[in-house]
Design a protein around this motif. Structure first.
Motif, PDB file in Angstrom:
ATOM      1  N   TYR A  88       0.927  -1.247  -0.073  1.00 24.03           N
ATOM      2  CA  TYR A  88       0.045   0.172  -0.010  1.00 24.03           C
ATOM      3  C   TYR A  88       0.843   1.226   0.102  1.00 24.03           C
ATOM      4  CZ  TYR A  88      -3.672   3.267   2.036  1.00 24.03           C
ATOM      5  OH  TYR A  88      -4.418   4.333   2.126  1.00 24.03           O
ATOM      6  N   ILE A  89       0.900   2.065  -1.142  1.00 22.77           N
ATOM      7  CA  ILE A  89       1.730   3.026  -1.351  1.00 22.77           C
ATOM      8  C   ILE A  89       1.530   4.436  -0.096  1.00 22.77           C
ATOM      9  CG2 ILE A  89       2.453   4.804  -2.618  1.00 22.77           C
ATOM     10  CD1 ILE A  89       3.360   2.488  -3.914  1.00 22.77           C
ATOM     11  N   ASN A  90       0.373   4.445   0.245  1.00 26.49           N
ATOM     12  CA  ASN A  90      -0.282   5.485   1.179  1.00 26.49           C
ATOM     13  C   ASN A  90       0.373   6.614   1.139  1.00 26.49           C
ATOM     14  OD1 ASN A  90      -1.733   6.004   3.545  1.00 26.49           O
ATOM     15  ND2 ASN A  90      -0.432   4.671   5.017  1.00 26.49           N
ATOM     16  N   GLN A  91       0.502   7.476  -0.004  1.00 28.18           N
ATOM     17  CA  GLN A  91       1.402   8.702  -0.368  1.00 28.18           C
ATOM     18  C   GLN A  91       1.359   9.666   0.844  1.00 28.18           C
ATOM     19  OE1 GLN A  91       0.273  11.022  -3.667  1.00 28.18           O
ATOM     20  NE2 GLN A  91      -1.727  10.359  -3.706  1.00 28.18           N
ATOM     21  N   TYR A  92       0.013   9.642   1.508  1.00 29.14           N
ATOM     22  CA  TYR A  92      -0.290  10.658   2.608  1.00 29.14           C
ATOM     23  C   TYR A  92       0.492  10.617   3.815  1.00 29.14           C
ATOM     24  CZ  TYR A  92      -3.714  13.150  -0.311  1.00 29.14           C
ATOM     25  OH  TYR A  92      -4.213  13.755  -1.382  1.00 29.14           O
ATOM     26  N   PHE A  93       0.885   9.370   4.089  1.00 27.93           N
ATOM     27  CA  PHE A  93       1.504   8.983   5.179  1.00 27.93           C
ATOM     28  C   PHE A  93       3.012   8.269   4.952  1.00 27.93           C
ATOM     29  CE2 PHE A  93      -2.909   9.630   6.022  1.00 27.93           C
ATOM     30  CZ  PHE A  93      -2.988  10.417   7.026  1.00 27.93           C
ATOM     31  N   ASN A  94       3.274   8.184   3.753  1.00 30.88           N
ATOM     32  CA  ASN A  94       4.584   7.551   3.339  1.00 30.88           C
ATOM     33  C   ASN A  94       5.936   8.586   3.319  1.00 30.88           C
ATOM     34  OD1 ASN A  94       6.585   6.183   2.477  1.00 30.88           O
ATOM     35  ND2 ASN A  94       5.243   5.015   1.191  1.00 30.88           N
ATOM     36  N   GLU A  95       6.832   8.467   4.373  1.00 23.81           N
ATOM     37  CA  GLU A  95       8.142   9.592   4.154  1.00 23.81           C
ATOM     38  C   GLU A  95       8.807   9.389   2.924  1.00 23.81           C
ATOM     39  OE1 GLU A  95      11.037   7.793   7.280  1.00 23.81           O
ATOM     40  OE2 GLU A  95       9.566   8.535   7.918  1.00 23.81           O
TER      41      GLU A  95
ATOM     42  N   GLY B 282       1.619  17.081   0.310  1.00 20.95           N
ATOM     43  CA  GLY B 282       3.076  17.668   0.851  1.00 20.95           C
ATOM     44  C   GLY B 282       4.123  17.243   0.480  1.00 20.95           C
ATOM     45  N   GLY B 283       4.040  16.184  -0.305  1.00 21.27           N
ATOM     46  CA  GLY B 283       5.436  15.479  -0.570  1.00 21.27           C
ATOM     47  C   GLY B 283       6.317  16.407  -1.391  1.00 21.27           C
ATOM     48  N   THR B 284       5.658  17.054  -2.316  1.00 24.49           N
ATOM     49  CA  THR B 284       6.511  17.923  -3.411  1.00 24.49           C
ATOM     50  C   THR B 284       7.183  19.002  -2.458  1.00 24.49           C
ATOM     51  OG1 THR B 284       4.927  17.353  -5.068  1.00 24.49           O
ATOM     52  CG2 THR B 284       6.205  19.428  -5.681  1.00 24.49           C
ATOM     53  N   ILE B 285       6.464  19.828  -1.808  1.00 25.60           N
ATOM     54  CA  ILE B 285       6.714  20.957  -1.314  1.00 25.60           C
ATOM     55  C   ILE B 285       7.726  20.761  -0.361  1.00 25.60           C
ATOM     56  CG2 ILE B 285       4.935  21.431   0.241  1.00 25.60           C
ATOM     57  CD1 ILE B 285       5.053  24.433  -0.443  1.00 25.60           C
ATOM     58  N   SER B 286       7.400  19.908   0.591  1.00 26.35           N
ATOM     59  CA  SER B 286       8.176  19.691   1.894  1.00 26.35           C
ATOM     60  C   SER B 286       9.788  18.813   1.465  1.00 26.35           C
ATOM     61  CB  SER B 286       7.676  19.163   3.053  1.00 26.35           C
ATOM     62  OG  SER B 286       6.798  18.196   2.684  1.00 26.35           O
ATOM     63  N   GLY B 287       9.418  18.051   0.373  1.00 27.48           N
ATOM     64  CA  GLY B 287      10.900  17.363  -0.012  1.00 27.48           C
ATOM     65  C   GLY B 287      11.692  18.458  -0.752  1.00 27.48           C
ATOM     66  N   THR B 288      11.167  19.144  -1.604  1.00 25.77           N
ATOM     67  CA  THR B 288      11.986  20.006  -2.377  1.00 25.77           C
ATOM     68  C   THR B 288      12.570  21.205  -1.371  1.00 25.77           C
ATOM     69  OG1 THR B 288      10.282  19.567  -4.361  1.00 25.77           O
ATOM     70  CG2 THR B 288      11.669  21.710  -4.517  1.00 25.77           C
ATOM     71  N   ALA B 289      11.720  21.695  -0.661  1.00 20.96           N
ATOM     72  CA  ALA B 289      12.053  22.654   0.152  1.00 20.96           C
ATOM     73  C   ALA B 289      13.302  22.142   1.115  1.00 20.96           C
ATOM     74  CB  ALA B 289      10.794  23.088   1.195  1.00 20.96           C
ATOM     75  N   ARG B 290      13.214  21.092   1.728  1.00 18.47           N
ATOM     76  CA  ARG B 290      14.192  20.539   2.518  1.00 18.47           C
ATOM     77  C   ARG B 290      15.655  20.549   1.743  1.00 18.47           C
ATOM     78  NH1 ARG B 290      13.243  14.999   5.917  1.00 18.47           N
ATOM     79  NH2 ARG B 290      11.731  16.227   6.831  1.00 18.47           N
ATOM     80  N   TYR B 291      15.680  20.076   0.422  1.00 19.86           N
ATOM     81  CA  TYR B 291      16.769  20.189  -0.172  1.00 19.86           C
ATOM     82  C   TYR B 291      17.331  21.592  -0.337  1.00 19.86           C
ATOM     83  CZ  TYR B 291      20.400  19.454  -3.652  1.00 19.86           C
ATOM     84  OH  TYR B 291      21.928  19.646  -4.244  1.00 19.86           O
ATOM     85  N   LEU B 292      16.340  22.375  -0.771  1.00 19.84           N
ATOM     86  CA  LEU B 292      16.716  23.562  -1.222  1.00 19.84           C
ATOM     87  C   LEU B 292      17.114  24.550   0.125  1.00 19.84           C
ATOM     88  CD1 LEU B 292      13.931  24.611  -3.765  1.00 19.84           C
ATOM     89  CD2 LEU B 292      16.381  24.374  -4.204  1.00 19.84           C
ATOM     90  N   LYS B 293      16.469  24.485   1.110  1.00 25.60           N
ATOM     91  CA  LYS B 293      16.994  25.105   2.391  1.00 25.60           C
ATOM     92  C   LYS B 293      17.898  24.655   2.956  1.00 25.60           C
ATOM     93  CE  LYS B 293      12.354  26.650   3.978  1.00 25.60           C
ATOM     94  NZ  LYS B 293      12.482  28.255   4.550  1.00 25.60           N
ATOM     95  N   GLU B 294      18.609  23.490   2.747  1.00 23.06           N
ATOM     96  CA  GLU B 294      20.053  22.748   3.070  1.00 23.06           C
ATOM     97  C   GLU B 294      20.980  23.625   2.376  1.00 23.06           C
ATOM     98  OE1 GLU B 294      18.974  18.124   4.323  1.00 23.06           O
ATOM     99  OE2 GLU B 294      20.266  18.638   2.590  1.00 23.06           O
ATOM    100  N   GLN B 295      20.773  24.043   1.298  1.00 25.04           N
ATOM    101  CA  GLN B 295      21.750  24.478   0.194  1.00 25.04           C
ATOM    102  C   GLN B 295      21.687  26.133   0.770  1.00 25.04           C
ATOM    103  OE1 GLN B 295      23.139  22.398  -1.459  1.00 25.04           O
ATOM    104  NE2 GLN B 295      21.477  21.089  -0.637  1.00 25.04           N
ATOM    105  N   ASN B 296      20.572  26.562   0.991  1.00 28.88           N
ATOM    106  CA  ASN B 296      20.451  28.166   1.053  1.00 28.88           C
ATOM    107  C   ASN B 296      19.347  28.211   2.166  1.00 28.88           C
ATOM    108  OD1 ASN B 296      20.226  30.881   1.479  1.00 28.88           O
ATOM    109  ND2 ASN B 296      19.842  31.402  -0.686  1.00 28.88           N
TER     110      ASN B 296
ATOM    111  N   THR C  85       1.097  13.102   7.124  1.00 30.47           N
ATOM    112  CA  THR C  85       2.523  13.234   7.693  1.00 30.47           C
ATOM    113  C   THR C  85       3.590  13.216   6.569  1.00 30.47           C
ATOM    114  OG1 THR C  85       2.576  10.546   7.829  1.00 30.47           O
ATOM    115  CG2 THR C  85       1.922  11.748   9.934  1.00 30.47           C
ATOM    116  N   ALA C  86       3.048  13.003   5.421  1.00 34.73           N
ATOM    117  CA  ALA C  86       4.001  13.068   4.379  1.00 34.73           C
ATOM    118  C   ALA C  86       4.491  14.651   4.274  1.00 34.73           C
ATOM    119  CB  ALA C  86       3.580  12.662   3.055  1.00 34.73           C
ATOM    120  N   THR C  87       3.838  15.651   4.939  1.00 40.89           N
ATOM    121  CA  THR C  87       4.421  17.078   4.992  1.00 40.89           C
ATOM    122  C   THR C  87       4.954  17.652   6.008  1.00 40.89           C
ATOM    123  OG1 THR C  87       2.071  17.378   4.038  1.00 40.89           O
ATOM    124  CG2 THR C  87       3.217  19.558   4.710  1.00 40.89           C
ATOM    125  N   ASP C  88       6.203  18.061   5.868  1.00 40.63           N
ATOM    126  CA  ASP C  88       7.039  18.633   6.965  1.00 40.63           C
ATOM    127  C   ASP C  88       6.456  20.088   6.903  1.00 40.63           C
ATOM    128  OD1 ASP C  88       8.895  19.595   8.736  1.00 40.63           O
ATOM    129  OD2 ASP C  88      10.688  18.866   7.999  1.00 40.63           O
TER     130      ASP C  88
END
Ligand code: PMP
Length: 344
Positions: free
Chosen positions: A148-155, A187-201, A245-248
């Motif tokens: 079960y992929i469970n995209q809303y609750f899969n980190e 929230g996977g798109t925004i928080s995953g992308t943001a986490r990488y970008l904020k690590e850079q800047n 929970t897939a949103t940080d």
């Protein structure tokens, strides 16, 4: 012939590495530069190809998935299409529980891609046995050899974007990005992308787009779930009636709510001004960006990247259908570029 013209083994090799394209007209009165990450250029025509491929390959790597196994998911359409596409290439059975709010086009497309589709009522609570979450959970429990992929609750959803969308945007803007604008559903798109970008800047500002009728913006402000915020709305794939929970939420600096009507007109305008035939939530992301501009969010040094999640062809019976627009009462076309058909 182009030097880099090459042959691919299958469509999955085309997932990711989507283009970043400058907006030239719709933002011409706004300060700063605006670019769109055109996720419709994935082979399944949406950003969800990234998470489908990543999550399935992680399960293969861990030995959880074996040839002939079943992949189950709840989806507004795009994730289902991507999982069906990956399943065909890799030889898995695909079962999808979808909301009755999904467009008829999307459901037909899922069936075309070989998926078995269960259509579940849209406006019941998530714990109702008829909801698409409960239906998917039940099917997974009943079936041996299923995941079960469970995209809303899969980190792993977030990880897929941390490992692909984030690095691509950083590279494509040569580290000059100042703002990321993205819709939030799982929230996977925004928080995953943001986490990488904020690590850079860490100074990069991350702006989320939410729908009226969804709980996300209020939760971000208060960290409390407020059921009073929930009411039906028409945009598919954006906002939520639960907290995924897939949103940080710590990765997101602010949320902007957009209306069904303005987002629809803006989606239509993107086609007529920029030649970009993109989906309803791309209209929502653009609409939210313009609302942020009205609030003075950007200046001449801003380099704004807006993620456009999917392709317009999925909404022919809705946003790009004049009859549907007028049935919704979306007649106030003050923002629409005039394009009346000529009869003779
Ligand atoms: N737009 C569309 C069309 C979608 O299907 C989704 C996914 N629900 C989103 C935006 C939001 O993306 P995410 O789930 O990664 O937040």
């Amino acid at each position: 012939m182009k030097e880099d013209l090459k042959v691919y083994d299958n469509v999955l090799q085309l997932v990711g590495d989507t283009p970043l394209i400058k907006l030239n007209h719709i933002t011409s009165d706004l300060p700063g530069q605006f670019y769109t990450k055109l996720e419709a250029c994935n082979p399944g025509h949406s950003t969800k190809d990234r998470i489908a491929l990543y999550i399935i390959e992680e399960a293969e790597r861990k030995g959880i998935l074996k040839p002939g196994d079943t992949i189950i998911e709840t989806t507004s359409g795009n994730t289902g299409f991507s999982i069906a596409m990956v399943s065909i290439i890799k030889g898995y059975e695909c079962i999808l529980a979808v909301s009755s709010k999904s467009s008829a086009d999307k459901i037909d497309m899922l069936k075309t891609m070989g998926a078995k589709v269960y259509v579940c009522p849209a406006h019941v609570s998530a714990d109702d046995p008829r909801s698409y979450y409960q239906v998917a959970k039940r099917l997974h429990e009943e079936r041996k050899g299923s995941i079960y992929i469970n995209q809303y609750f899969n980190e792993l959803n977030m990880d897929a974007h941390y490992k692909s969308t984030g690095p691509e945007i950083w590279k494509q803007t040569e580290g000059k990005i100042t703002h990321l604008v993205a819709c939030s559903g799982t929230g996977g798109t925004i928080s995953g992308t943001a986490r990488y970008l904020k690590e850079q800047n860490p100074n990069i500002k991350v702006l989320g787009i939410d729908a009226y009728g969804s709980v996300l913006k209020k939760y971000h402000q208060t960290r409390e779930f407020d059921a009073e915020e929930i009411y039906p709305y028409r945009i598919e794939g954006l906002g939520k009636n639960l907290i995924p929970t897939a949103t940080d939420f710590d990765m997101i600096d602010d949320f902007m709510k957009v209306t069904d009507e303005e987002s629809a007109h803006t989606a239509r305008n993107l086609a007529k001004t920029e030649g970009m035939f993109v989906g309803y939530t791309s209209g929502a992301a653009m609409q939210g960006t313009m609302q942020y501009a009205d609030q003075g969010e950007f200046d001449e040094n801003s380099v704004v990247v807006i993620i456009f999640p999917d392709h317009g062809s999925r909404y022919m019976s809705k946003v790009f259908n004049d009859k549907w627009m007028s049935e919704q009462g979306f007649t106030d076309s003050k923002n629409d570029v005039e394009a009346t058909p000529i009869e003779y």
